[in-house]
Design an enzyme around this catalytic site. Sequence first.
Site, PDB file in Angstrom:
ATOM      1  N   HIS A   1       0.698  -1.127   0.119  1.00 41.16           N
ATOM      2  CA  HIS A   1       0.427  -0.222  -0.137  1.00 41.16           C
ATOM      3  C   HIS A   1       0.991   1.003   0.353  1.00 41.16           C
ATOM      4  O   HIS A   1       2.302   1.378   0.483  1.00 41.16           O
ATOM      5  CB  HIS A   1      -0.920  -0.310   1.339  1.00 41.16           C
ATOM      6  CG  HIS A   1      -2.078   1.016   1.060  1.00 41.16           C
ATOM      7  ND1 HIS A   1      -1.810   1.887   1.637  1.00 41.16           N
ATOM      8  CD2 HIS A   1      -3.083   0.861   0.831  1.00 41.16           C
ATOM      9  CE1 HIS A   1      -3.065   2.966   2.073  1.00 41.16           C
ATOM     10  NE2 HIS A   1      -3.127   2.227   1.355  1.00 41.16           N
TER      11      HIS A   1
ATOM     12  N   CYS B   1      -4.559   2.563  -3.968  1.00 43.09           N
ATOM     13  CA  CYS B   1      -3.089   3.055  -3.072  1.00 43.09           C
ATOM     14  C   CYS B   1      -2.206   1.367  -3.430  1.00 43.09           C
ATOM     15  O   CYS B   1      -1.152   1.709  -2.376  1.00 43.09           O
ATOM     16  CB  CYS B   1      -3.546   3.443  -1.772  1.00 43.09           C
ATOM     17  SG  CYS B   1      -4.674   4.572  -1.175  1.00 43.09           S
TER      18      CYS B   1
ATOM     19  N   GLN C   1      -4.968  -5.149   6.789  1.00 37.55           N
ATOM     20  CA  GLN C   1      -5.867  -5.742   6.255  1.00 37.55           C
ATOM     21  C   GLN C   1      -5.206  -7.336   7.176  1.00 37.55           C
ATOM     22  O   GLN C   1      -6.944  -7.682   7.674  1.00 37.55           O
ATOM     23  CB  GLN C   1      -5.613  -6.411   5.030  1.00 37.55           C
ATOM     24  CG  GLN C   1      -5.813  -5.101   4.535  1.00 37.55           C
ATOM     25  CD  GLN C   1      -7.323  -3.990   4.262  1.00 37.55           C
ATOM     26  OE1 GLN C   1      -8.266  -5.654   4.597  1.00 37.55           O
ATOM     27  NE2 GLN C   1      -7.016  -3.200   3.948  1.00 37.55           N
TER      28      GLN C   1
ATOM     29  N   LYS D   1     -10.773  -0.248   9.871  1.00 42.52           N
ATOM     30  CA  LYS D   1     -11.167  -1.497   9.336  1.00 42.52           C
ATOM     31  C   LYS D   1     -11.174  -2.403  10.548  1.00 42.52           C
ATOM     32  O   LYS D   1     -11.538  -4.181  10.039  1.00 42.52           O
ATOM     33  CB  LYS D   1      -9.647  -1.844   8.608  1.00 42.52           C
ATOM     34  CG  LYS D   1      -9.334  -0.949   8.128  1.00 42.52           C
ATOM     35  CD  LYS D   1      -8.812  -1.194   6.570  1.00 42.52           C
ATOM     36  CE  LYS D   1      -7.537  -0.216   5.977  1.00 42.52           C
ATOM     37  NZ  LYS D   1      -7.804   0.558   4.865  1.00 42.52           N
TER      38      LYS D   1
ATOM     39  N   ASP E   1       3.150  -4.007   7.985  1.00 46.33           N
ATOM     40  CA  ASP E   1       1.761  -3.191   7.881  1.00 46.33           C
ATOM     41  C   ASP E   1       0.253  -4.689   8.107  1.00 46.33           C
ATOM     42  O   ASP E   1       0.184  -5.426   6.888  1.00 46.33           O
ATOM     43  CB  ASP E   1       1.811  -3.185   6.366  1.00 46.33           C
ATOM     44  CG  ASP E   1       0.509  -2.194   6.300  1.00 46.33           C
ATOM     45  OD1 ASP E   1      -0.234  -2.247   6.961  1.00 46.33           O
ATOM     46  OD2 ASP E   1       0.189  -1.649   4.655  1.00 46.33           O
TER      47      ASP E   1
HETATM   48  C1  LIG Z   1      -2.466  -2.759   3.341  1.00 43.26           C
HETATM   49  C2  LIG Z   1      -3.048  -1.515   4.683  1.00 43.26           C
HETATM   50  N1  LIG Z   1      -2.225  -0.470   4.320  1.00 43.26           N
HETATM   51  C3  LIG Z   1      -2.118   0.454   5.688  1.00 43.26           C
HETATM   52  C4  LIG Z   1      -3.581   1.481   4.917  1.00 43.26           C
HETATM   53  C5  LIG Z   1      -3.552   2.575   5.841  1.00 43.26           C
HETATM   54  O1  LIG Z   1      -4.235   2.672   6.629  1.00 43.26           O
HETATM   55  P1  LIG Z   1      -4.358   3.877   7.332  1.00 43.26           P
HETATM   56  O2  LIG Z   1      -5.612   4.979   6.363  1.00 43.26           O
HETATM   57  O3  LIG Z   1      -5.701   3.780   8.347  1.00 43.26           O
HETATM   58  O4  LIG Z   1      -3.740   4.498   7.724  1.00 43.26           O
HETATM   59  C6  LIG Z   1      -4.422   0.339   4.461  1.00 43.26           C
HETATM   60  C7  LIG Z   1      -5.533   1.207   4.453  1.00 43.26           C
HETATM   61  O5  LIG Z   1      -6.353   1.023   3.560  1.00 43.26           O
HETATM   62  C8  LIG Z   1      -4.566  -0.876   3.861  1.00 43.26           C
HETATM   63  O6  LIG Z   1      -5.394  -1.439   2.966  1.00 43.26           O
END
Ligand SMILES: Cc1ncc(COP(=O)(O)O)c(C=O)c1O
Length: 413
Positions: free
Chosen positions: A130, A371, A210, A233, A207
Amino acid sequence: MTALAKSRPAFDVEALRVQFPILSREVNGKPLVYLDNAASAQKPEAVIEAVANVWRHSYANVHRGLHTLANEATEAFEASRGKVARLLNAPGPEHIVFTKGATEAINLVADSFGATLEQGDEVILSQMEHHSNIVPWHFLRERKGVVIKWIPVTEDGTLDMEAYEALFTRRTKFVSLVHMSNVLGTVNPARRLTEIAHANGAAILFDGTQAAVHMPVDVAGIGCDFYVFTGHKLYGPNGAGALYAAGDWLERLRPYQGGGEMIAEVSEDGVVYADVPHKFEAGTPAIADVIGLGAAIDWVQALDRTAALDHERALLDHAEAGLRDVDGLRLYGRSQDKGAIVSFTIDGAHPHDLAQLMDKYGVAVRAGHHCAHPLMKRYGVPGTVRASFAPYNTVAEVDAFIEALHKAKSFLI
Ligand SMILES: Cc1ncc(COP(=O)(O)O)c(C=O)c1O
């Protein structure tokens, strides 16, 4: 099927749905079918109530207070830290830093760990990251001349493990990878990835934005150095997420931001930092949201998680079976180890048009690059349509999604 599996009570999805007030609304005259859970999940009454309860009954700034409301708010806030630690199987709450979300947590590590890096040092990422796990490392590349290396993604949407091992040199200091892809659903082999990073003298971050939603997470078992996730999420409020740091990383790294709350003493000559984890929490935090995150974790842990995740898996299988009958459809992410996310394109139909037309039938899916520009480039597409499932979704909703997709497609092609 084993005798034990046979004797399990069926997963009661209706009992779950009634806990989510938003699910009973209509969109464009049709029952809402919410399949955009990977972007942000809906909130159960228990979370809504926990947040409202803070505002109504126990709101005050946390930590320095000498009055009842401040003490109540602090107690609930710090209790959430313990809940996050238990969710991740971290050794204790002192390993948990509250952040706005995964993005801020990764920026924190890139900045604080990044301060230890020198020009020519290397960081390994993958093509399925992401942007929140790419851009902070580009900042370091721009600022310090750190080199970013990329693990390729195979055609079926898994990490090329041989290529990963071959990327390491004596300059490789850090690896930062998604645990479960927000586009492909792929669950990466976190433990093996960690062993390889450590064998090469590099630290590793996952990260788990998910993964924390779609599988039990065990940071102690993985053995990673850092793990991040985001609360919205996981059926919690926006504005609260967390960073886990193993061992004495929090002691060793310099703070990310400066201000109130993160100091023990400030003088004209310098600063003595607060103990960890508060050293990394400058300024007034998102008090009600962090307490709401604690309520979301309570809610998740009160679920029969095995049954809930089996149900999500059944929804994914049902969706993939329905999608295979759609002419010109290409699925992305066919890993054996996969969470409840499905991404696809249809020849001759733009993902945005498909998503907008499906909304006319009350079906909420996401379309675009999610993203993840490098991943889109890898597959040679500008974007995909993505449906992502939660335990409150039903088989009938998956059928409604497939039907809406057929209608949208026939309108466009
Ligand atoms: C795999 C992953 N990492 C990071 C993020 C970023 O999350 P946040 O916008 O809540 O910081 C997302 C959000 O879609 C994501 O799916």
